[in-house]
Design a protein around this motif. Structure first.
Motif, short mmCIF file in Angstrom:
data_model
loop_
_atom_site.label_atom_id
_atom_site.label_comp_id
_atom_site.label_asym_id
_atom_site.label_seq_id
_atom_site.Cartn_x
_atom_site.Cartn_y
_atom_site.Cartn_z
N THR A 189 7.10 5.36 -12.34
CA THR A 189 6.96 4.30 -13.33
C THR A 189 6.75 2.97 -12.61
N ILE A 190 6.38 1.95 -13.35
CA ILE A 190 6.23 0.62 -12.77
C ILE A 190 7.54 0.13 -12.18
N SER A 191 8.64 0.50 -12.83
CA SER A 191 9.97 0.11 -12.34
C SER A 191 10.25 0.74 -10.98
N ASP A 192 9.89 2.02 -10.83
CA ASP A 192 10.06 2.70 -9.55
C ASP A 192 9.22 2.03 -8.46
N PHE A 193 7.99 1.69 -8.81
CA PHE A 193 7.10 1.03 -7.85
C PHE A 193 7.67 -0.32 -7.42
N ALA A 194 8.17 -1.10 -8.39
CA ALA A 194 8.71 -2.42 -8.08
C ALA A 194 9.93 -2.32 -7.17
N ARG A 195 10.78 -1.31 -7.43
CA ARG A 195 11.96 -1.13 -6.57
C ARG A 195 11.55 -0.75 -5.15
N GLU A 196 10.61 0.18 -5.04
CA GLU A 196 10.13 0.60 -3.72
C GLU A 196 9.46 -0.55 -2.99
N LEU A 197 8.70 -1.35 -3.72
CA LEU A 197 8.03 -2.52 -3.12
C LEU A 197 9.06 -3.50 -2.56
N GLY A 198 10.13 -3.73 -3.31
CA GLY A 198 11.18 -4.62 -2.84
C GLY A 198 11.84 -4.09 -1.58
N TYR A 199 12.11 -2.79 -1.57
CA TYR A 199 12.70 -2.17 -0.38
C TYR A 199 11.77 -2.30 0.83
N ASN A 200 10.47 -2.05 0.60
CA ASN A 200 9.50 -2.15 1.69
C ASN A 200 9.40 -3.57 2.24
N PHE A 201 9.41 -4.54 1.36
CA PHE A 201 9.35 -5.93 1.81
C PHE A 201 10.56 -6.28 2.68
N MET A 202 11.69 -5.63 2.41
CA MET A 202 12.91 -5.87 3.19
C MET A 202 12.95 -5.04 4.48
N GLY A 203 11.94 -4.20 4.70
CA GLY A 203 11.88 -3.44 5.95
C GLY A 203 12.20 -1.98 5.84
N GLN A 204 12.22 -1.42 4.63
CA GLN A 204 12.54 -0.01 4.47
C GLN A 204 11.27 0.84 4.59
N TRP A 205 10.56 0.65 5.67
CA TRP A 205 9.42 1.50 6.01
C TRP A 205 9.17 1.32 7.50
N HIS A 206 8.26 2.11 8.06
CA HIS A 206 8.13 2.15 9.51
C HIS A 206 7.63 0.85 10.12
N PHE A 214 0.82 -1.21 0.00
CA PHE A 214 0.00 0.00 0.00
C PHE A 214 0.86 1.26 0.00
N TYR A 215 1.89 1.28 0.84
CA TYR A 215 2.74 2.48 0.92
C TYR A 215 3.55 2.67 -0.35
N ALA A 216 3.99 1.59 -0.98
CA ALA A 216 4.67 1.70 -2.27
C ALA A 216 3.71 2.23 -3.32
N GLY A 217 2.46 1.75 -3.29
CA GLY A 217 1.45 2.22 -4.22
C GLY A 217 1.10 3.68 -4.01
N ASP A 218 1.08 4.11 -2.75
CA ASP A 218 0.79 5.50 -2.44
C ASP A 218 1.85 6.42 -3.05
N LYS A 219 3.11 6.05 -2.95
CA LYS A 219 4.18 6.84 -3.55
C LYS A 219 4.11 6.79 -5.08
N PHE A 220 3.75 5.65 -5.61
CA PHE A 220 3.58 5.49 -7.06
C PHE A 220 2.55 6.49 -7.58
N TYR A 221 1.47 6.67 -6.82
CA TYR A 221 0.41 7.60 -7.21
C TYR A 221 0.83 9.05 -7.00
N ARG A 222 1.38 9.35 -5.84
CA ARG A 222 1.70 10.75 -5.50
C ARG A 222 2.85 11.32 -6.32
N PHE A 223 3.84 10.48 -6.63
CA PHE A 223 5.03 10.98 -7.32
C PHE A 223 5.05 10.65 -8.81
N ASP A 224 3.93 10.08 -9.30
CA ASP A 224 3.82 9.74 -10.72
C ASP A 224 4.98 8.85 -11.16
#
Length: 362
Positions: free
Chosen positions: A107-124, A95-105
């Motif tokens: 790409t799918i590649s950016d979303f996938a990278r952020e999602l991977g980071y989040n899965f590894m714990g790069q969020w609160h 959800f948080y990766a998707g929120d950034k995908f929407y707010r910052f416009d």
């Protein structure tokens, strides 16, 4: 399973939860306002005071687990926690990766990278990954840890955790120039740096009655120890020795543990458990997961040109508590809400309500 419930954890969950929300409210003030000079120092000092929030969740979760399951782990122990804790972790990370995908416009590649980071714990929500490592460790420790003397295990674990953060910040991260950001976030989810919290909570939960007696005998020592440990945290930060505003610090370890003891000591004196404490407690996990989203939405509503920094802090704090509770209540009407924000423990609250009423009548 232990039949004696620790009513203190209801208070402690709320304290930890509200502390995390307030910490992030301060971050919003520093981000959305041009805070400088002594005022900025004051806000940073407040943040350093509140850094116990996330590790206190680790202490609470482990203490509850070890108190309930002292000798044997019941069937379905991990399955239940995967469903209602780990699954919401991955859902909200997405959800948080998707929120950034929407707010910052993005790409799918950016979303996938952020999602991977989040899965590894790069969020609160990274503390969930830490707690799950301790769930797995507990499967081993519940059988073998009682063979060793507590003072030896506590000493070794303290050296391991403190040594890990010291070596990380002073001998590793500064030399990993091209990946220090990722190293910082990945390293904080490893259980090693949080191991002492687990060991302390293990013995406190396993020996609950003895633990409360020790607290009652050493109340003043705990008070002075907490003050001294907070002073150390503030000195190390403001002197520039270590200026990372994160709970993943070596100096936060004694401060958090002593403050945990202090809070436990005070709330243990409260005989009656108010209904509002039980109610908010049921939403604590969801509040932890959702509050940054709500706070971000509030900051986007601005500008708050006529609002002072302190007023904005209170707005963000209240929004970070009330907003998630409203969202959780709405989501609770959905059949799969427990897999999104975890269980709201409605049944547990009703059970505790009944027990509280009985204690009042007695």
């Amino acid at each position: 399973m232990s039949t004696k419930e620790m009513k203190e954890v209801y208070w402690l969950r709320i304290i930890a939860c509200l502390s995390v929300v307030l910490t992030h409210a301060v971050s919003k003030v520093l981000t959305d306002f041009s805070v400088t000079g002594d005022e900025r120092v004051a806000f940073r000092t407040l943040q350093m005071i509140l850094l116990y929030g996330t590790p206190m969740f680790v202490l609470i979760s482990t203490m509850v687990m070890t108190h309930a399951y002292k000798e044997n782990i019941p069937k379905g122990f991990l399955k239940k926690r995967i469903k209602y804790i780990l699954v919401p972790y991955f859902v909200m990370a997405t959800f948080y990766a998707g929120d950034k995908f929407y707010r910052f416009d993005w790409t799918i590649s950016d979303f996938a990278r952020e999602l991977g980071y989040n899965f590894m714990g790069q969020w609160h929500g990274y503390f969930v990954l830490i707690i799950f490592q301790f769930y797995l460790l507990h499967l081993l420790f519940v059988k073998y840890m009682k063979r060793f003397k507590a003072k030896h295990v506590l000493t070794v674990s303290l050296f391991i955790s403190v040594g890990y953060w010291v070596s990380l910040y002073f001998y590793w991260i500064d030399y990993v120039h091209h990946s220090s950001y990722l190293t910082l976030f990945f390293s904080r989810i490893l259980f090693v740096g949080w191991f002492f919290y687990y060991v302390v909570a293990y013995y406190c939960g396993r020996n609950y009655e003895r633990f409360t007696r020790i607290l009652n005998r050493n109340g003043m020592a705990i008070v002075f120890g907490t003050i001294a440990s907070l002073g150390l945290v503030q000195y190390i930060f403001h002197s520039g020795i270590l200026m990372r505003v994160t709970s993943a610090r070596f100096d936060v370890i004694p401060y958090t543990v002593l403050l945990f003891f202090l809070f436990f000591f005070f709330v243990s004196k409260v005989k009656k458990l108010p209904r509002w404490v039980i109610s908010i407690n049921g939403y604590s996990f969801g509040i932890y997961l959702l509050h940054p989203f709500v706070q971000t939405m509030v900051s986007r509503v601005g500008p708050f040109t006529e609002t002072t920094e302190f007023q904005y802090l209170m707005i963000q704090f209240m929004a970070g508590v009330v907003g998630p509770m409203v969202l959780i209540y709405i989501l609770s009407k959905w059949p799969f809400s427990a897999f999104i924000v975890g269980k709201t423990t409605l049944r547990t609250r009703k059970k505790v309500f009944k027990e509280t009423e009985k204690s009042k009548a007695a």
